[in-house]
Design an enzyme around this catalytic site. Sequence first.
Site, short mmCIF file in Angstrom:
data_model
loop_
_atom_site.label_atom_id
_atom_site.label_comp_id
_atom_site.label_asym_id
_atom_site.label_seq_id
_atom_site.Cartn_x
_atom_site.Cartn_y
_atom_site.Cartn_z
N VAL A 104 -20.35 -0.24 -6.10
CA VAL A 104 -20.52 -1.63 -5.66
C VAL A 104 -22.01 -1.97 -5.52
O VAL A 104 -22.50 -2.94 -6.10
CB VAL A 104 -19.78 -1.87 -4.31
N GLY A 105 -22.74 -1.15 -4.75
CA GLY A 105 -24.12 -1.47 -4.40
C GLY A 105 -25.06 -1.57 -5.59
O GLY A 105 -25.87 -2.51 -5.69
N GLY A 110 -23.69 2.89 -4.87
CA GLY A 110 -22.63 3.44 -5.72
C GLY A 110 -22.06 2.34 -6.60
O GLY A 110 -22.77 1.42 -7.02
N LYS A 128 0.86 -1.18 0.00
CA LYS A 128 0.00 0.00 0.00
C LYS A 128 0.89 1.22 0.00
O LYS A 128 2.02 1.17 0.52
CB LYS A 128 -0.86 0.01 1.27
N GLY A 176 -26.04 1.45 0.43
CA GLY A 176 -25.07 2.10 -0.47
C GLY A 176 -25.44 1.75 -1.89
O GLY A 176 -25.66 0.57 -2.22
P1 NAD Z 1 -19.19 4.82 -3.99
O1 NAD Z 1 -18.70 6.11 -3.47
O2 NAD Z 1 -19.30 4.61 -5.47
O3 NAD Z 1 -20.66 4.52 -3.37
C1 NAD Z 1 -20.93 4.62 -2.01
C2 NAD Z 1 -22.44 4.63 -1.83
O4 NAD Z 1 -22.73 4.59 -0.43
C3 NAD Z 1 -23.12 5.89 -2.36
O5 NAD Z 1 -24.38 5.54 -2.91
C4 NAD Z 1 -23.31 6.75 -1.09
O6 NAD Z 1 -24.41 7.64 -1.22
C5 NAD Z 1 -23.62 5.65 -0.10
N1 NAD Z 1 -23.37 6.01 1.30
C6 NAD Z 1 -22.36 6.73 1.84
N2 NAD Z 1 -22.47 6.80 3.18
C7 NAD Z 1 -23.58 6.09 3.48
C8 NAD Z 1 -24.23 5.75 4.70
N3 NAD Z 1 -23.74 6.16 5.87
N4 NAD Z 1 -25.36 5.00 4.64
C9 NAD Z 1 -25.85 4.55 3.47
N5 NAD Z 1 -25.27 4.82 2.29
C10 NAD Z 1 -24.16 5.58 2.30
O7 NAD Z 1 -18.26 3.70 -3.31
P2 NAD Z 1 -18.06 2.20 -3.80
O8 NAD Z 1 -16.91 2.15 -4.76
O9 NAD Z 1 -19.38 1.63 -4.19
O10 NAD Z 1 -17.53 1.53 -2.46
C11 NAD Z 1 -18.40 1.19 -1.39
C12 NAD Z 1 -17.61 0.42 -0.34
O11 NAD Z 1 -17.07 -0.76 -0.93
C13 NAD Z 1 -16.41 1.16 0.25
O12 NAD Z 1 -16.27 0.75 1.58
C14 NAD Z 1 -15.23 0.64 -0.56
O13 NAD Z 1 -14.02 0.72 0.15
C15 NAD Z 1 -15.65 -0.80 -0.75
N6 NAD Z 1 -15.05 -1.47 -1.90
C16 NAD Z 1 -15.18 -0.96 -3.14
C17 NAD Z 1 -14.64 -1.66 -4.23
C18 NAD Z 1 -14.82 -1.17 -5.65
O14 NAD Z 1 -14.50 -1.93 -6.56
N7 NAD Z 1 -15.32 0.03 -5.88
C19 NAD Z 1 -13.94 -2.87 -4.03
C20 NAD Z 1 -13.85 -3.37 -2.71
C21 NAD Z 1 -14.42 -2.66 -1.66
#
Ligand code: NAD
Length: 372
Positions: free
Chosen positions: A181-182, A179, A77, A177
Amino acid sequence: MSEMFRFADELGPEKIIHVYQPALGLKAVLVVDNTAAGPALGGIRMAPDVSTVECFRLARAMTFKNAAAGLPHGGGKMVVFADPKMEPAAKEQLMRALACSLKEEKDYIFAPDMGTEEQCMAWVKGEMDRVVALPKELGGIPLDEIGATGWGLSHAAEIAAGFCQLPLAGARLVVQGFGAVGKHVARFLAEKGAVLVGVADSRGALYSSKGLDVAALLCLKESGASVIDYPAGEKRERDAVVGFASDIWIPAARPDVVHELNVAQLQARLVVQGANIPFSSGAEAILHQRGIMCVPDFIANAGGVICAAMEYRGAGEHAALEAIREKVSANTHQVLEEACRKGCQPREAAAAMALRRVKKAMSYRRWHRQES
Ligand code: NAD
């Protein structure tokens, strides 16, 4: 003696490199934790308030995540002490200078994390080749756009549902969430017949026992609106999503959202962790006692890093998705089978599996300590 030696153990860290270019204000730390399986893969975090110790912890998490995913990569990292919202020209200078400083450091592959995105990787690529998550035009696979992590999660959910005797067709799904991932895991599981009954983003939560239209929610988010702007269903405050009745509950937002104080609200048969460390260890122990299966983050959400490793080898999108499906399914199966057999938590089985893999990789090295 450096404070880092307090954390050093039989796995690492192998190297800690401090990068300092006062003329540019560049201050960074690279931790290469373990390279037994291959060069370390792990993102670059840019923030004003990160620490070397935090960098080491994140590097160790990558050692386990990459080993658990069965990748030919160790863990590492990098942290850059800076404001990620600085002017693009200054950020470009910083990233290019960082890449030049570490041009000869063959044990680490540059990748994005918080505060560094695709554009930063393109600047790094201009200086050297050891970098992933590039723009499409430079041979990259847009992992958030294709939903690499959500795709892996959907396969983890499918395997775990089998262990719970839970048919996916008709299973009630809640996703916290919406975003990168969700939204994709909701889409992929809906395609397998699951019914999205609850969802939340940073502005609020939405519930409908009749089911929500995933395509309509995707359009809504695309337009910049919130899930609570959906024209039907019950609007609730953001954290109410924890208590929405479901069969499958997927955290895909923030760390530490479920803990000892709110875990009792959770009503699900299966949790599949999309976010990193979304539950406290105490909350996971309580779920285990209640008989709720929980697939841990570094098994279920490995789709992104598998995609990055495939990109590094020149693979295209199709091959990357196939590798994610195969690896995440096999690893979820192995972890849950071992957890059921031993009666332990899936996280313990997953950590043991990752450690076995790192130690096995280390045993092939020219210098290694024999196990007594
Ligand atoms: P993102 O920023 O694209 O989406 C995050 C989503 O969560 C958004 O819809 C935001 O409005 C919502 N959100 C934020 N705070 C919130 C809360 N307190 N309650 C409910 N919803 C909330 O992020 P992402 O890339 O989708 O990542 C989400 C998580 O997954 C993070 O913890 C990230 O570290 C982890 N992650 C992401 C990836 C990836 O490929 N993007 C891979 C592994 C882990």
